[in-house]
Design a protein around this motif. Structure first.
Motif, mmCIF file in Angstrom:
data_model
loop_
_atom_site.group_PDB
_atom_site.id
_atom_site.type_symbol
_atom_site.label_atom_id
_atom_site.label_comp_id
_atom_site.label_asym_id
_atom_site.label_seq_id
_atom_site.Cartn_x
_atom_site.Cartn_y
_atom_site.Cartn_z
ATOM 1 N N ILE A 184 -23.486 -11.864 0.654
ATOM 2 C CA ILE A 184 -23.595 -12.340 2.041
ATOM 3 C C ILE A 184 -23.968 -11.206 2.999
ATOM 4 O O ILE A 184 -24.844 -11.374 3.852
ATOM 5 N N PRO A 185 -23.366 -10.013 2.896
ATOM 6 C CA PRO A 185 -23.754 -8.952 3.823
ATOM 7 C C PRO A 185 -25.208 -8.500 3.681
ATOM 8 O O PRO A 185 -25.775 -7.946 4.626
ATOM 9 N N VAL A 186 -25.809 -8.733 2.521
ATOM 10 C CA VAL A 186 -27.171 -8.257 2.279
ATOM 11 C C VAL A 186 -28.205 -9.205 2.883
ATOM 12 O O VAL A 186 -29.084 -8.780 3.652
ATOM 13 N N THR A 187 -28.119 -10.483 2.545
ATOM 14 C CA THR A 187 -29.148 -11.444 2.967
ATOM 15 C C THR A 187 -28.588 -12.722 3.576
ATOM 16 O O THR A 187 -29.334 -13.636 3.896
ATOM 17 N N ASN A 188 -27.283 -12.824 3.691
ATOM 18 C CA ASN A 188 -26.616 -14.083 4.003
ATOM 19 C C ASN A 188 -26.665 -15.019 2.801
ATOM 20 O O ASN A 188 -26.305 -16.189 2.916
ATOM 21 N N THR A 189 -27.084 -14.518 1.689
ATOM 22 C CA THR A 189 -27.145 -15.185 0.374
ATOM 23 C C THR A 189 -27.992 -16.441 0.354
ATOM 24 O O THR A 189 -27.664 -17.465 0.947
ATOM 25 N N SER A 190 -29.074 -16.339 -0.412
ATOM 26 C CA SER A 190 -29.892 -17.512 -0.681
ATOM 27 C C SER A 190 -29.702 -17.947 -2.137
ATOM 28 O O SER A 190 -28.985 -18.893 -2.407
ATOM 29 N N VAL A 191 -30.347 -17.232 -3.070
ATOM 30 C CA VAL A 191 -30.480 -17.602 -4.490
ATOM 31 C C VAL A 191 -30.947 -19.047 -4.636
ATOM 32 O O VAL A 191 -30.770 -19.658 -5.691
ATOM 33 N N ASN A 192 -31.550 -19.594 -3.575
ATOM 34 C CA ASN A 192 -31.935 -20.998 -3.561
ATOM 35 C C ASN A 192 -32.981 -21.204 -2.463
ATOM 36 O O ASN A 192 -32.646 -21.240 -1.273
ATOM 37 N N PRO A 193 -34.251 -21.353 -2.831
ATOM 38 C CA PRO A 193 -35.296 -21.514 -1.815
ATOM 39 C C PRO A 193 -35.098 -22.721 -0.901
ATOM 40 O O PRO A 193 -35.471 -22.670 0.281
ATOM 41 N N ALA A 194 -34.520 -23.800 -1.417
ATOM 42 C CA ALA A 194 -34.289 -24.976 -0.569
ATOM 43 C C ALA A 194 -33.226 -24.674 0.473
ATOM 44 O O ALA A 194 -33.367 -25.041 1.649
ATOM 45 N N ARG A 195 -32.148 -24.007 0.057
ATOM 46 C CA ARG A 195 -31.092 -23.629 0.999
ATOM 47 C C ARG A 195 -31.649 -22.738 2.113
ATOM 48 O O ARG A 195 -31.210 -22.804 3.260
#
Length: 256
Positions: A184-195
């Motif tokens: 979360i601190p790095v990118t706000n966490t994706s690992v999911n293009p739809a999200r």
């Protein structure tokens, strides 16, 4: 299973993931008067994303497989666990679900007069100035690719027919929780293009401009996982034969 039902299930499940995960970040992570904020924080947001996947995996896993993520769909196709012909329709369904969830959240947030979608970036993902801790583009790309690769690897292992039955949603949900706790601190966490896409449509130009990374990095990680898992774990029939041979050898050694 009729194709339309599977596509609807993917849209429905992705809606739930974005609505609960991003909704927790927007509504419940921190609220209250300045200096007296309360909320669930990073841990709560991480659990919200993990639990949303866990609950939908049990609810619609028997309908569509509960991918809820274009990177997962692509990774499963690379690993030959999912038909290539269904990749594009699944991704379209996931994007529709994510966009609808972001729209509904925007309507809810509009009820708070202090909320501004542009300044909050609407739980969108980002790097450089838009990273929560100002991580660089390269750091963000590496984090998203590695985290997605491990996520897809865990999915492939947990849903392998050799794995204990019925526990895959728990492993997958906890894996996504763990990923959020770290990234979360790095990118706000994706690992999911739809999200990433749903909230970016509400957040506006700054999020849309950086959206490419949150497609490219997760898909790269998913492709690597789709190649790596079969190379490490083999295929079910192959390993079952090897296990049978080992058991036979063990019986012979004991004289049974």
């Amino acid at each position: 299973m009729p194709a339309l039902r599977r596509f609807l299930a993917e849209a429905f499940g992705t809606f739930w993931l974005v609505f609960c995960g991003c909704g927790c970040a927007l509504i419940a992570a921190s609220f209250g008067a300045p200096g007296h904020e309360i909320g669930v924080g990073l841990l709560g947001v991480s659990l919200a994303f993990g639990l949303s996947v866990l609950t939908m995996a049990y609810a619609i896993g028997n309908v569509s497989g509960a991918h809820l993520n274009p990177a997962v769909t692509i990774g499963l196709a690379v690993a030959r666990r999912f038909p290539v012909r269904d990749v594009a329709p699944y991704i379209v369904a996931q994007l529709i679900g994510a966009a609808l969830a972001a729209f509904v959240l925007s309507q809810i947030m509009a009820g708070n007069p202090a909320f501004d979608a542009a300044s909050s970036r609407f739980a969108a993902n980002g790097y450089d100035a838009y990273s929560p801790a100002h991580y660089s583009m390269m750091a963000a790309f590496a984090c998203e690719a590695v985290m997605t690769g491990f996520f897809v690897f865990v999915i492939l292992g947990a849903t392998d027919k050799r794995a204990p039955a019925g526990f895959a949603p728990i492993a997958i949900g906890l894996c996504l929780t763990l990923i959020h706790l770290v990234s979360i601190p790095v990118t706000n966490t994706s690992v999911n293009p739809a999200r990433s896409t749903g909230p970016a449509l509400i957040a506006g130009a700054s999020a849309i401009h950086q959206l490419w990374l949150f497609w490219a990095a997760p898909i790269l990680g998913a492709i690597v996982a789709g190649i790596l898992y079969p190379a490490i774990a083999g295929h079910g029939e192959e390993n079952a034969g090897e296990q049978g041979a080992l058991e036979t050898a063990g019986l012979a050694a004991r004289g049974d």
